[in-house]
Design an enzyme around this catalytic site. Structure first.
Site, PDB file in Angstrom:
ATOM      1  CG  LEU A   1      -1.800  -1.206   1.423  1.00  0.00           C
ATOM      2  CD1 LEU A   1      -2.842  -0.928   2.487  1.00  0.00           C
ATOM      3  CD2 LEU A   1      -2.450  -1.639   0.133  1.00  0.00           C
TER       4      LEU A   1
ATOM      5  N   GLY B   1       1.001  -5.422   1.038  1.00  0.00           N
ATOM      6  CA  GLY B   1      -0.038  -5.404   0.005  1.00  0.00           C
ATOM      7  C   GLY B   1       0.408  -6.035  -1.305  1.00  0.00           C
TER       8      GLY B   1
ATOM      9  CG  ASN C   1       6.184  -6.158   5.692  1.00  0.00           C
ATOM     10  OD1 ASN C   1       5.177  -6.192   5.008  1.00  0.00           O
ATOM     11  ND2 ASN C   1       7.065  -5.184   5.582  1.00  0.00           N
ATOM     12  CD  GLU C   2       0.602  -6.477   6.274  1.00  0.00           C
ATOM     13  OE1 GLU C   2       1.200  -7.518   6.569  1.00  0.00           O
ATOM     14  OE2 GLU C   2       0.205  -6.222   5.124  1.00  0.00           O
TER      15      GLU C   2
HETATM   16  C1  LIG Z   1       0.533   4.196   8.462  1.00  0.00           C
HETATM   17  C2  LIG Z   1      -0.288   3.191   9.203  1.00  0.00           C
HETATM   18  C3  LIG Z   1      -1.683   3.585   9.326  1.00  0.00           C
HETATM   19  C4  LIG Z   1      -2.537   2.533   9.960  1.00  0.00           C
HETATM   20  C5  LIG Z   1      -3.309   1.806   8.915  1.00  0.00           C
HETATM   21  C6  LIG Z   1      -4.127   0.784   9.471  1.00  0.00           C
HETATM   22  C7  LIG Z   1      -4.323  -0.345   8.865  1.00  0.00           C
HETATM   23  C8  LIG Z   1      -3.640  -0.709   7.580  1.00  0.00           C
HETATM   24  C9  LIG Z   1      -3.725  -2.144   7.360  1.00  0.00           C
HETATM   25  C10 LIG Z   1      -2.996  -2.822   6.505  1.00  0.00           C
HETATM   26  C11 LIG Z   1      -1.818  -2.349   5.851  1.00  0.00           C
HETATM   27  C12 LIG Z   1      -1.394  -2.873   4.732  1.00  0.00           C
HETATM   28  C13 LIG Z   1      -0.060  -3.260   4.366  1.00  0.00           C
HETATM   29  C14 LIG Z   1       0.809  -2.446   3.466  1.00  0.00           C
HETATM   30  O1  LIG Z   1       0.922  -2.722   2.315  1.00  0.00           O
HETATM   31  S1  LIG Z   1       1.625  -1.164   4.194  1.00  0.00           S
HETATM   32  C15 LIG Z   1       2.986  -0.870   3.129  1.00  0.00           C
HETATM   33  C16 LIG Z   1       4.093  -1.844   3.463  1.00  0.00           C
HETATM   34  N1  LIG Z   1       5.192  -1.705   2.574  1.00  0.00           N
HETATM   35  C17 LIG Z   1       6.430  -1.885   2.961  1.00  0.00           C
HETATM   36  O2  LIG Z   1       6.742  -2.187   4.082  1.00  0.00           O
HETATM   37  C18 LIG Z   1       7.475  -1.700   1.915  1.00  0.00           C
HETATM   38  C19 LIG Z   1       8.364  -0.558   2.217  1.00  0.00           C
HETATM   39  N2  LIG Z   1       9.341  -0.415   1.173  1.00  0.00           N
HETATM   40  C20 LIG Z   1      10.437  -1.190   1.056  1.00  0.00           C
HETATM   41  O3  LIG Z   1      10.678  -2.125   1.784  1.00  0.00           O
HETATM   42  C21 LIG Z   1      11.391  -0.820  -0.035  1.00  0.00           C
HETATM   43  O4  LIG Z   1      11.091   0.473  -0.486  1.00  0.00           O
HETATM   44  C22 LIG Z   1      11.353  -1.782  -1.235  1.00  0.00           C
HETATM   45  C23 LIG Z   1      11.977  -3.126  -0.858  1.00  0.00           C
HETATM   46  C24 LIG Z   1       9.944  -2.004  -1.772  1.00  0.00           C
HETATM   47  C25 LIG Z   1      12.211  -1.175  -2.377  1.00  0.00           C
HETATM   48  O5  LIG Z   1      13.498  -0.888  -1.906  1.00  0.00           O
HETATM   49  P1  LIG Z   1      14.486   0.007  -2.783  1.00  0.00           P
HETATM   50  O6  LIG Z   1      15.764   0.102  -2.027  1.00  0.00           O
HETATM   51  O7  LIG Z   1      14.552  -0.514  -4.157  1.00  0.00           O
HETATM   52  O8  LIG Z   1      13.770   1.417  -2.906  1.00  0.00           O
HETATM   53  P2  LIG Z   1      13.607   2.551  -1.780  1.00  0.00           P
HETATM   54  O9  LIG Z   1      14.745   3.497  -1.914  1.00  0.00           O
HETATM   55  O10 LIG Z   1      13.377   1.942  -0.468  1.00  0.00           O
HETATM   56  O11 LIG Z   1      12.259   3.225  -2.252  1.00  0.00           O
HETATM   57  C26 LIG Z   1      12.202   4.007  -3.440  1.00  0.00           C
HETATM   58  C27 LIG Z   1      11.173   5.087  -3.236  1.00  0.00           C
HETATM   59  O12 LIG Z   1       9.881   4.480  -3.069  1.00  0.00           O
HETATM   60  C28 LIG Z   1       9.295   4.942  -1.846  1.00  0.00           C
HETATM   61  N3  LIG Z   1       8.462   3.858  -1.265  1.00  0.00           N
HETATM   62  C29 LIG Z   1       8.839   2.649  -0.892  1.00  0.00           C
HETATM   63  N4  LIG Z   1       7.811   1.935  -0.425  1.00  0.00           N
HETATM   64  C30 LIG Z   1       6.720   2.740  -0.494  1.00  0.00           C
HETATM   65  C31 LIG Z   1       5.344   2.593  -0.143  1.00  0.00           C
HETATM   66  N5  LIG Z   1       4.850   1.446   0.364  1.00  0.00           N
HETATM   67  N6  LIG Z   1       4.524   3.633  -0.353  1.00  0.00           N
HETATM   68  C32 LIG Z   1       4.982   4.785  -0.865  1.00  0.00           C
HETATM   69  N7  LIG Z   1       6.292   4.998  -1.219  1.00  0.00           N
HETATM   70  C33 LIG Z   1       7.149   3.985  -1.031  1.00  0.00           C
HETATM   71  C34 LIG Z   1      10.493   5.274  -0.978  1.00  0.00           C
HETATM   72  O13 LIG Z   1      10.121   6.140   0.048  1.00  0.00           O
HETATM   73  C35 LIG Z   1      11.417   5.901  -1.979  1.00  0.00           C
HETATM   74  O14 LIG Z   1      10.957   7.198  -2.230  1.00  0.00           O
HETATM   75  P3  LIG Z   1      12.002   8.399  -2.473  1.00  0.00           P
HETATM   76  O15 LIG Z   1      12.838   8.482  -1.227  1.00  0.00           O
HETATM   77  O16 LIG Z   1      12.798   7.994  -3.674  1.00  0.00           O
HETATM   78  O17 LIG Z   1      11.141   9.601  -2.694  1.00  0.00           O
END
Ligand SMILES: CCCCC/C=C\C/C=C\C=C\CC(=O)SCCNC(=O)CCNC(=O)[C@H](O)C(C)(C)COP(=O)(O)OP(=O)(O)OC[C@H]1O[C@@H](n2cnc3c(N)ncnc32)[C@H](O)[C@@H]1OP(=O)(O)O
Length: 264
Positions: free
Chosen positions: A87, A132, A154-155
């Protein structure tokens, strides 16, 4: 509801798919006219995080494919190392209640659509697939994952409680015991670890290999009646969708989550 269930597989039998291709900004859909296999590709750089717009397009793509005579659909990513980061965190950060409601509904609708397709589905997981992202792949019937990436729900590691339909999707794929261990610890599995517990069905060397293996999966159904296949799938998955879609508990849970989100 029942009419939808019974009408769809019959209607697909009367629709042609030849030479179909459509590309919107966030999702590309193509159908190979020789194999009849559709490929749905998420293309929202940098990480295919699931925002409202991507979910709406994904849902639309899988719904549209229901009206075409396809052999099966593959869900994959245009990105080199990410299937989907799950998400979009920005959707959960201080959202307006209406947007939060629409977002959450679009997530659930997309999950239901993919979980319930009349045609077979495979996730060709060509990169990391946390949270997600993992949910989307669990909605498919089969998962092929490229080596050396991570996948899982991994929530808890993020301080979030996975909704029960996330949990149900995991339990539909791996054992109750393994689900408990995975979800309570917020475990992200490496590809080979995911394969060992059955979270993914096959591993692949690269995206091309994953797509080839995904295509091969569909040939299992060459001699199977598609309507019998779909009704059997519904028999197996229907209860999970019903719980996910209709219950009072779900509505309360959604209100609670939106409430949490709007307060953070
Ligand atoms: C906030 C909580 C409120 C409560 C809500 C209540 C209930 C919710 C219930 C369920 C929730 C659902 C589950 C989800 O899906 S939550 C999202 C979980 N996602 C993650 O944990 C993934 C996080 N990201 C990573 O681990 C890494 O980014 C990844 C392995 C995917 C990629 O790594 P890489 O090194 O290639 O790239 P990065 O430099 O880390 O990221 C590039 C860029 O993308 C941005 N970004 C990464 N993930 C997300 C995301 N999920 N949403 C938005 N943006 C994301 C990251 O910030 C970088 O941006 P920038 O710095 O280049 O601008």
């Amino acid at each position: 509801m029942a009419s939808k269930i019974f009408v769809r597989p019959i209607s697909i039998a009367f629709n042609a798919f030849r030479n179909y291709s459509s590309s919107s900004k966030l999702v590309d859909v193509s159908i190979n006219d020789k194999t009849g296999i559709a490929t749905v590709t998420m293309q929202r750089p940098p990480v295919n995080s699931l925002n409202y717009e991507l979910l709406i397009e994904l849902n639309g793509a899988f719904q549209d494919l229901g009206s075409k005579k396809i052999k099966g659909a593959i869900l994959t990513s245009s990105l080199k190392t990410i299937f989907s980061a799950g998400l979009d965190i920005l959707e959960m950060y201080k959202p307006k209640p209406e947007r939060a409601n629409a977002f959450w509904t679009s997530l659930q609708d997309t999950w239901i659509t993919i979980f319930n397709t009349p045609y077979p589905t495979v996730a060709a997981i060509n990169g990391h697939s946390p949270a997600g992202g993992c949910l989307l792949s669990l909605a498919c019937e089969y998962r092929v994952m490229v080596n050396n990436y991570t996948i899982g729900l991994n929530e808890t590691k993020l301080g979030i409680v996975a909704p029960f339909w996330f949990v149900a999707s995991m339990k539909n794929t791996i054992s109750n015991r393994e689900s408990e261990l995975a979800l309570t610890s917020g475990r992200l599995y490496k590809t080979d670890e995911a394969f060992k517990v059955g979270l993914v069905d096959e591993t692949a060397e690269n995206k091309e290999d994953a797509l080839a293996k995904a295509e091969k999966f569909f040939s299992r159904f060459d001699a199977v009646n598609p309507i019998a296949r779909f009704l059997t799938k519904q028999e197996l998955r229907g209860k999970i969708v019903k719980v996910g879609r209709k219950t009072f508990i779900y509505k309360i849970f959604r209100k609670f989550q939106i409430c949490m989100m709007t307060r953070i």
